[in-house]
Write an enzyme that holds these catalytic residues in place. Structure first.
Site, PDB file in Angstrom:
ATOM      1  N   ALA A 131       0.903  -1.211  -0.074  1.00 41.82           N
ATOM      2  CA  ALA A 131      -0.102  -0.219   0.038  1.00 41.82           C
ATOM      3  C   ALA A 131       0.780   1.411   0.113  1.00 41.82           C
ATOM      4  CB  ALA A 131      -0.922  -0.069   1.267  1.00 41.82           C
ATOM      5  N   GLY A 151     -10.497  -2.318   7.506  1.00 40.36           N
ATOM      6  CA  GLY A 151      -9.170  -2.256   6.933  1.00 40.36           C
ATOM      7  C   GLY A 151      -8.224  -1.652   7.898  1.00 40.36           C
ATOM      8  N   LYS A 159       8.312   2.762  17.055  1.00 42.95           N
ATOM      9  CA  LYS A 159       8.331   4.219  16.916  1.00 42.95           C
ATOM     10  C   LYS A 159       9.098   5.019  17.892  1.00 42.95           C
ATOM     11  CE  LYS A 159       4.177   3.742  14.117  1.00 42.95           C
ATOM     12  NZ  LYS A 159       2.739   3.816  13.694  1.00 42.95           N
TER      13      LYS A 159
END
Length: 337
Positions: A10, A205, A223
């Site tokens: 994606a 999704g 992160k």
């Protein structure tokens, strides 16, 4: 600028579309003409020094991998592509791997070793080998940029490095995972159970079929490591983070918090003595009370006080926007702009 793009999920496809959409803007504003000379996914690769047809690649990718493309090299790996393609900058968008950082680590180090600039959205190799990768970039004298690896479109790395370059960043506290924020938001606003909210997130999704990395806090922990190293200059790896996810949060706990004027959020705290991810109470109406898939982070500084950034933490084009911004920065620096 000749670009080799490896990873066509994606985010990788989003990067192709973003360049397509901004082609005229990039040329007129920065004199930047991006040409894709190599593209690879897990099935194979394409390369052409004169440039590849973006529309054709995107169209083919809708139905099959690049290995079956009429001009494709089936089975060619990303590492092999880097030996074949002529390029100036590697844009690396392979999946995050928190076991050994591969194949991203090898690709990034190889490109740097060959004197190429690198832009990445991958956080796995950074969470495990940050110091090694930064030293490789320094030794090679190349640019290495990774804004998209933390918070998607939320500009926290470059905000700290560039806009707040006069300040010492004392701590960063925020919401660094959109999936868990969506689940907790739905539990608070709709009265959903954790299970119901997770299923809804998967149907939309937003959550993966296997959501473990998100709901157990590992994604936010990766992160946090990148922020600790890059912004607070605190050497650490994923093993140094104290992590607790949201799987134990009940609807009863959400309701009890609301009665007292609080929400429950998955918060990452990065400071000189803390490196942790876990559920915390945040005041309703505070900067931490963002809904849905939004990410946010408050940077506490010595000169500017607290500065808060809010943005979409995921999404194909949103994440690609951060990668394209990094690409523009490399171009501008290399051309004295």
């Amino acid at each position: 600028m000749r670009i080799c793009l490896i990873g066509l999920g994606a985010v990788g496809q989003g990067f192709l579309r973003a360049v397509q959409m901004k082609e005229g803007y990039l040329r007129e504003r920065y004199g930047l003409d991006i040409r894709f000379t190599g593209v690879a996914d897990s099935s194979g690769a394409l390369h052409d020094p004169d440039g590849l047809d973006i529309e054709g690649i995107l169209g083919h990718k809708k139905v099959a991998g690049l290995g079956s493309h009429p001009s494709g090299y089936e089975g060619m790996t990303g590492e092999e592509l880097l030996d074949e393609a002529e390029y100036d900058c590697l844009v690396e968008a392979t999946p995050t791997n928190i076991e050994d950082g591969e194949p991203g680590r090898t690709l990034v180090l190889k490109a740097m070793g060959d004197g190429k600039h690198v832009v990445t959205s991958n956080k796995g190799h950074l969470a495990l080998f940050y110091s090694e990768i930064m030293e490789a970039a320094s030794e090679a004298g190349v640019e290495f940029m990774f804004e998209a690896s933390v918070g998607g479109a939320m500009p926290i790395i470059n905000l700290a490095r560039d806009t707040l370059s006069s300040c010492t960043i004392e701590s960063v506290i925020g919401i660094l995972n959109g999936t868990t924020n969506f689940i907790l938001s739905r539990m608070a606003s709709e009265g959903s159970s954790y299970r119901q909210a997770l299923i809804e997130a998967q149907e939309l999704g937003i959550a993966e079929t296997n959501p473990a990395q998100d709901v157990e806090g590992t994604d936010a922990a990766c992160k946090a490591v990148i922020i600790a190293n890059s912004i607070l200059k605190r050497p650490c790896t994923l093993r140094d983070v104290r992590v607790e996810g949201i799987t134990g949060i009940t609807q009863g706990a959400i309701e009890l918090a609301a009665q007292e004027g609080y929400l429950i959020k998955l918060i990452a705290e990065i400071s000189g003595d803390r490196l942790e991810v876990g559920p915390r109470l945040v005041r309703i109406g505070s900067p931490y009370a963002v809904d849905g898939t939004l990410n946010m982070a408050t940077l506490r500084t010595d000169l500017a006080g607290e500065v808060t950034a809010v943005g979409r933490g995921a999404g194909s084009l949103e994440t690609a926007s951060a990668m394209l911004t990094d690409t523009i920065t490399i171009w501008r620096r290399s051309h004295g702009q």
